[in-house]
Scaffold this active site. Sequence first.
Site, PDB file in Angstrom:
ATOM      1  N   GLU A 186     -28.027  -7.429 -18.864  1.00 27.16           N
ATOM      2  CA  GLU A 186     -29.243  -7.006 -19.555  1.00 27.16           C
ATOM      3  C   GLU A 186     -29.889  -8.170 -20.294  1.00 27.16           C
ATOM      4  O   GLU A 186     -31.116  -8.285 -20.352  1.00 27.16           O
ATOM      5  CB  GLU A 186     -28.969  -5.857 -20.521  1.00 27.16           C
ATOM      6  CG  GLU A 186     -30.236  -5.387 -21.192  1.00 27.16           C
ATOM      7  CD  GLU A 186     -30.338  -3.887 -21.386  1.00 27.16           C
ATOM      8  OE1 GLU A 186     -31.363  -3.474 -21.939  1.00 27.16           O
ATOM      9  OE2 GLU A 186     -29.434  -3.139 -20.988  1.00 27.16           O
ATOM     10  N   SER A 187     -29.076  -9.063 -20.827  1.00 22.34           N
ATOM     11  CA  SER A 187     -29.628 -10.222 -21.550  1.00 22.34           C
ATOM     12  C   SER A 187     -30.432 -11.129 -20.630  1.00 22.34           C
ATOM     13  O   SER A 187     -31.575 -11.475 -20.940  1.00 22.34           O
ATOM     14  CB  SER A 187     -28.506 -11.020 -22.214  1.00 22.34           C
ATOM     15  OG  SER A 187     -27.954 -10.289 -23.277  1.00 22.34           O
TER      16      SER A 187
END
Length: 138
Positions: free
Chosen positions: A61-62
Site C-alpha cells: 500500500e505504501s
Amino acid sequence: MSEQQQLNPFPAQPAGQLLDAKLGIEVLEASPERVVATMPVDGNRQPYGLIHGGANASLAESVGSQAAALNAAPGHPVVGLELSCTHHRGVKDGKVTAVAVPVHTGRSTSTIEITITDEQGRRTCTARLTCVTLNKPG
C-alpha cells in the site's frame, strides 16, 4: 518537483508517526512510472518466523499509494480504496523489495500492480491497489 518531493510526495508528518518508518521501509526510486522500496524481514515477522502478511500489505500500500500520488494532479490527495494481496512464499530473513507500476491512471482512480520479491529475486507477493484521487486539494 524536488528529488525529496519525488521520493515522498505526501504532506510532512510529525517524526515517528508514519508506519513506513516503524516497518523500516526505505524508498529507493520514485517516479510516476515506477516506485521501488525495500523492507527488512527482521522486526516484521509473524509467530512462525516468516515475514508477516500484514507487513507485506503495508509495504504494497505504501509504494502503490506513492505511485498513485505521483500520477495525480498537483495538490490532489489520493487514498486507498481496495488492496488485494496474494502471498506466494514465506521469507525468513534479509529484505524484500517492492516494485509498484501503474496499470491505470485516470482523473479519479489509479490502479497499481505491486510485486514483492526476496533477495534472490523470487516473487513472494503480488498485490493490486486501487486509489481514489480526491477532488479537493490536499
